[in-house]
Enzyme design. Structure first.
Site, mmCIF file in Angstrom:
data_model
loop_
_atom_site.group_PDB
_atom_site.id
_atom_site.type_symbol
_atom_site.label_atom_id
_atom_site.label_comp_id
_atom_site.label_asym_id
_atom_site.label_seq_id
_atom_site.Cartn_x
_atom_site.Cartn_y
_atom_site.Cartn_z
ATOM 1 C CG HIS A 188 -2.145 -0.927 0.864
ATOM 2 N ND1 HIS A 188 -2.168 -2.229 1.271
ATOM 3 C CD2 HIS A 188 -3.261 -0.713 0.136
ATOM 4 C CE1 HIS A 188 -3.267 -2.788 0.816
ATOM 5 N NE2 HIS A 188 -3.953 -1.900 0.129
ATOM 6 C CD GLU A 431 -10.436 -6.951 -2.321
ATOM 7 O OE1 GLU A 431 -9.398 -6.395 -2.692
ATOM 8 O OE2 GLU A 431 -11.131 -6.536 -1.377
ATOM 9 C CG ASP A 455 -6.062 -7.941 -1.641
ATOM 10 O OD1 ASP A 455 -4.990 -8.351 -1.151
ATOM 11 O OD2 ASP A 455 -6.657 -6.940 -1.219
ATOM 12 C CB CYS A 502 -10.617 -0.330 -8.526
ATOM 13 S SG CYS A 502 -10.937 -1.559 -7.251
HETATM 14 C C1 PEP Z 1 -7.010 -4.604 -4.744
HETATM 15 O O1 PEP Z 1 -6.857 -5.516 -3.921
HETATM 16 O O2 PEP Z 1 -6.744 -4.729 -5.951
HETATM 17 C C2 PEP Z 1 -7.514 -3.296 -4.307
HETATM 18 C C3 PEP Z 1 -7.871 -2.377 -5.183
HETATM 19 O O3 PEP Z 1 -7.566 -3.047 -2.976
HETATM 20 P P1 PEP Z 1 -6.274 -2.763 -2.055
HETATM 21 O O4 PEP Z 1 -5.091 -2.588 -2.979
HETATM 22 O O5 PEP Z 1 -6.571 -1.543 -1.266
HETATM 23 O O6 PEP Z 1 -6.193 -3.994 -1.233
HETATM 24 MG MG MG Z 2 -7.685 -5.341 -1.926
#
Ligand code: PEP
Ligand code: MG
Length: 544
Positions: A188, A431, A455, A502
């Site tokens: 992140h 995900e 994920d 996303c």
């Molecule tokens: C993902 O898992 O692709 C996602 C958009 O959520 P995060 O990266 O915040 O886990």
């Molecule tokens: Mg995620």
């Protein structure tokens, strides 16, 4: 000149001075001192610095979240001057001949305990405030005059690793780039760097930190994942040239502002932006995103020292919805856990946190937290075009329970006479492989799907996204992942739902054509990638 190599996570070049990230000591040590006056002077200086910081935060909060929410920082400034509090610190220094940090920590514990034991709820809440200002003073005590960072203004922040909570608390206006010795490019922290449109190099190795100091000149090459420390003149000139060329290319992309995301043969797609908070809205508007496809609301929780209240959340969501002036804004409910740890949630340490108590699992078992967020979201819905999205879904029963809770929240708002929009779209993230495989059962329950490829890759390929040692096994183009996305897209459309992506893969322009052929309706990417994806869409011809 020294050169280090890691993984670049945002393609741009930054040239500037290094600031080595100093992590606050978790525990304060008791140290005997000789000169009580000198110690008291250190406290006075740290308080002055704290006051200055608080008034800057107050001004920022006033602009971003309004007066009611900003008031807390005024209270903190008043507390700094409280006579009893200051007397206690001085007494401890004088009578015990101990260091200032220790005197502040003991005073903090005593006052926090005193507030917590009071009957009045308002006074009880001051307990957390005392701890907060004391931590600030302790942090500022370590900024000794001769140790003060030589770097002011915009800088390249270098650290061993940065947790998401540390990254969000950096003053973003002054960060030119990040370089970390450890960490993975799917973390992140890397995502935050992309959202901020700044180059970041992850995993340059431990030797890097031993060789650098505050104020060293560095070049961060986010294209190649390289960092040059104290570069020679030729390298500097060459990198400045590349930086100018890159800026020109980005300038050219700006000509696509206002243009449609349409292929040569006339297929349209939405290109939205991902954000971590209100502060990213400027970048969303500058890059002409058609909406917000993912607002990672957990960063509101990470930025706070206690659960954000319904009113605080309402102010943030309202601001985003109003800024987007009727364009779609999809806010994801709390996705805390795994690498996104928040102290005040008091989560147990887990063996496998990515497979543990996180995201929707926390919300469904701690409904008071979930309902506060949903109330804020529904109340904000009257200020724009809101979609609510739920993370880490694996089963039909989870979605049924979520929908029941949403209905309960709406009934409670009706009873309280509070308004909400009747047109809020509800969606889930795809995900986990489980969600993709049962997407035929989930699609009739919701308005939309959004594929979280970060994920989905981790869980499908059994590859911990935080582990830099296995990045070469994390093939984001793996056929298994592409098939799961196709399956979810087909099932969404069969049941009248729409589907977006996303995760970071949405910005991978080598896959744009394939996503368009799959029938993906929306791609949501970091703001800095919106125009690049638009360019790719406009150069694609699906009739061939
Ligand atoms: C993902 O898992 O692709 C996602 C958009 O959520 P995060 O990266 O915040 O886990
Ligand atoms: Mg995620």
């Amino acid at each position: 000149m020294n050169k280090y190599t890691g993984k670049g996570v945002y393609s741009a070049i930054a040239i500037g001075k290094i600031s080595v990230y100093k992590r606050q000591e978790a525990t304060v040590k008791r140290v005997r001192i000789q000169d009580a006056d000198a110690e008291k002077k250190r406290v006075a200086k740290a308080k002055e610095l704290s006051n200055q910081e608080l008034s800057e935060i107050y001004e920022k909060a006033l602009k971003e979240v309004g007066e009611t929410n900003a008031q807390i920082f005024e209270i903190h400034m008043m507390m700094l001057e409280d006579e009893d509090y200051n007397e206690s610190i001085e007494n401890i220094i004088e009578t015990q001949m101990v260091n200032a940090e220790y005197a502040v920590a003991v005073t903090s514990d005593n006052f926090a305990e005193m507030f917590a034991s009071m009957d009045d709820a308002y006074m009880q809440a001051r307990s957390a405030d005392v701890k907060d200002i004391s931590n600030r003073i302790i942090k500022n005590l370590s900024v000794d005059s001769n140790e003060e960072s030589a770097v002011t203004g915009k800088m390249i922040v270098c650290a061993d690793d940065l947790a998401p909570s540390e990254t969000v608390s950096l003053d973003k206006d002054n960060v030119l780039a990040f370089v970390t010795a450890k960490g993975s490019s799917n973390s992140h922290t890397a995502i935050l760097a992309r959202n901020m449109n700044i180059p970041a190099i992850i995993g340059v190795g431990e030797e890097f930190l031993k060789q650098i100091k505050d104020g060293d000149l560095a070049i961060v090459d986010g294209f190649k994942g390289e960092v040059y420390v104290n570069p020679d003149d030729d390298t500097l000139a060459e990198m400045e040239k590349i930086q100018n060329e890159d800026n020109e290319k980005k300038q050219l992309l700006l000509e696509l502002k206002g243009k449609e995301n349409v292929t040569i043969d006339g297929t349209r797609i939405n290109v939205f932006a991902n954000i971590g908070g209100v502060a990213n809205i400027g970048a969303v508007l500058q890059n002409d995103a058609g909406g917000i496809g993912l607002f990672r609301s957990e960063f509101l929780y990470l930025e706070n020292s206690d659960y954000p209240t319904e009113e605080q959340q309402l102010a943030a969501y309202r601001k985003v919805l109003e800024s987007m002036a009727g364009k779609k804004v999809i806010i994801r409910t709390l996705d805390i856990g795994a690498d996104k740890q928040v102290d005040y949630f008091n989560l147990d340490k887990e063996e496998n946190p990515a497979l543990g108590y996180r995201a929707i699992r926390i919300c469904l078992t701690r409904p008071e937290i979930f309902k506060t967020q949903l109330r804020a979201l529904y109340r904000a819905s009257v200020y724009g075009n809101l979609g609510i999205m739920f993370p880490m879904i694996t089963s039909v029963s989870e979605v049924s329970r979520i929908l029941e809770i949403c209905d309960e929240v709406k009934k409670e708002l009706d009873a309280d006479g509070l308004k909400y929009s009747e047109h809020v779209e509800l969606g889930i993230m795809i995900e986990t492989p489980a969600a993709a495989v049962i997407s035929d059962l989930l699609a009739p329950m919701v308005d939309f799907f959004s594929v979280g490829t970060n994920d989905l890759t981790q869980y499908t390929l059994a590859c911990d996204r935080q582990n830099p040692n296995i990045e070469s096994f994390c093939d984001t183009h793996h056929e298994a992942i592409l098939r799961l996305i196709q399956m979810a897209a087909d099932n969404a459309h069969k049941h009248g739902a729409w589907i977006g992506i996303c995760g970071e893969l949405a910005a991978d322009t080598t896959l744009t054509e394939q996503f368009l052929r799959m029938g993906i309706d929306e791609l949501s990417v970091s703001p800095g990638f919106v125009l690049k994806v638009r360019n790719q869409v406009r150069n694609t011809d699906l009739s061939k």
